[in-house]
Design a protein around this motif. Sequence first.
Motif, PDB file in Angstrom:
ATOM      1  N   PHE A 119       0.830  -1.199   0.000  1.00 53.54           N
ATOM      2  CA  PHE A 119       0.000   0.000   0.000  1.00 53.54           C
ATOM      3  C   PHE A 119       0.871   1.258   0.000  1.00 53.54           C
ATOM      4  N   ASP A 120       0.247   2.403  -0.287  1.00 52.46           N
ATOM      5  CA  ASP A 120       0.994   3.638  -0.509  1.00 52.46           C
ATOM      6  C   ASP A 120       1.589   4.221   0.766  1.00 52.46           C
ATOM      7  N   THR A 121       0.935   3.997   1.916  1.00 52.52           N
ATOM      8  CA  THR A 121       1.416   4.574   3.166  1.00 52.52           C
ATOM      9  C   THR A 121       1.587   3.485   4.220  1.00 52.52           C
ATOM     10  N   GLU A 122       2.409   3.791   5.222  1.00 53.35           N
ATOM     11  CA  GLU A 122       2.626   2.835   6.300  1.00 53.35           C
ATOM     12  C   GLU A 122       1.354   2.625   7.102  1.00 53.35           C
ATOM     13  N   ARG A 123       0.546   3.659   7.260  1.00 52.19           N
ATOM     14  CA  ARG A 123      -0.718   3.520   7.977  1.00 52.19           C
ATOM     15  C   ARG A 123      -1.624   2.489   7.290  1.00 52.19           C
ATOM     16  N   GLU A 124      -1.665   2.517   5.970  1.00 55.18           N
ATOM     17  CA  GLU A 124      -2.498   1.565   5.237  1.00 55.18           C
ATOM     18  C   GLU A 124      -2.005   0.134   5.426  1.00 55.18           C
ATOM     19  N   ASN A 125      -0.679  -0.064   5.399  1.00 55.50           N
ATOM     20  CA  ASN A 125      -0.130  -1.403   5.649  1.00 55.50           C
ATOM     21  C   ASN A 125      -0.442  -1.863   7.068  1.00 55.50           C
ATOM     22  N   GLU A 126      -0.359  -0.947   8.026  1.00 55.81           N
ATOM     23  CA  GLU A 126      -0.687  -1.295   9.412  1.00 55.81           C
ATOM     24  C   GLU A 126      -2.168  -1.646   9.539  1.00 55.81           C
ATOM     25  N   ASN A 127      -3.015  -0.942   8.806  1.00 58.23           N
ATOM     26  CA  ASN A 127      -4.440  -1.271   8.829  1.00 58.23           C
ATOM     27  C   ASN A 127      -4.697  -2.668   8.269  1.00 58.23           C
ATOM     28  N   ALA A 128      -3.963  -3.025   7.220  1.00 55.79           N
ATOM     29  CA  ALA A 128      -4.105  -4.368   6.646  1.00 55.79           C
ATOM     30  C   ALA A 128      -3.690  -5.430   7.657  1.00 55.79           C
ATOM     31  N   LEU A 129      -2.582  -5.180   8.347  1.00 54.68           N
ATOM     32  CA  LEU A 129      -2.125  -6.124   9.360  1.00 54.68           C
ATOM     33  C   LEU A 129      -3.139  -6.215  10.496  1.00 54.68           C
ATOM     34  N   HIS A 130      -3.693  -5.073  10.887  1.00 58.01           N
ATOM     35  CA  HIS A 130      -4.706  -5.046  11.948  1.00 58.01           C
ATOM     36  C   HIS A 130      -5.905  -5.920  11.574  1.00 58.01           C
ATOM     37  N   THR A 131      -6.348  -5.820  10.325  1.00 58.67           N
ATOM     38  CA  THR A 131      -7.481  -6.627   9.868  1.00 58.67           C
ATOM     39  C   THR A 131      -7.188  -8.104  10.025  1.00 58.67           C
TER      40      THR A 131
END
Length: 248
Positions: A119-131
């Motif tokens: 994903f474009d931002t680290e926040r988005e990757n963290e959200n994916a991991l959270h899911t």
Amino acid sequence: MRTEKNWYRAWFDSAYYHLLYRKDHEREAMAFTTRLVAFLQPFPGALMLDAACGKGRPATELATFGYDVTGIDLSEKNILEARKMEHAHLSFFQHDIRLPLRIRYFDYAFSFFTGFGYFDTERENENALHTMCHALRKDGVLLIDCLNSSYVEQHLVSHEMKIVDGVEFNIQRACEGGYFLTEIHISDPARLAEQQFTERLRAYSRDDLENMLSAQGMQIVDILGDYQFHPWQECSSPRLILIAKRVS
């Protein structure tokens, strides 16, 4: 190399993506899932999530062992193709992994074949991991299969040309600013067409991923270095495959 925002939407939906990687993914999926079941020994009827499932090959293989498997992917085209293989214990849904899904529902969650970190931002990757983590019940198991950044940097093939079914793929690779970049120039004589895509993948280290997983209430239980399930070695393992258990 420059990447377009949300580059993965067009590239993962492209027929050229599947043409380029198809044979590798199909072969790896069959061998890896068989070894994975023997290694993890899931209990009968376990509920499993295949995140970023693509056209569903790993999920389909897992379902042959009698598990109840759900595959999700952002690509509508991938899901439409995967649904051709659905049955009572195998289902597929279009879903953005950055958004929550079935909290505390699954016994196992998998991110196969470098399906994490694009994903474009680290926040988005963290959200994916959270899911993925929060879709697991307590003591549920998550497997994340990534490139081993240390190994890839040392063995990076900067230029490669492949011809698959008459389509020419001219591939350039680089590691820049903590990302692996792959620029793919495509020449398709049958369609008199040329296209270009650039993949952008976060070059996570072992420490990066361990810290991210810990923040999500996960505890590492094993780290593997390849699809033959050898122990991970920083300089010699091509993959970084982390297996973690949800402890909170």
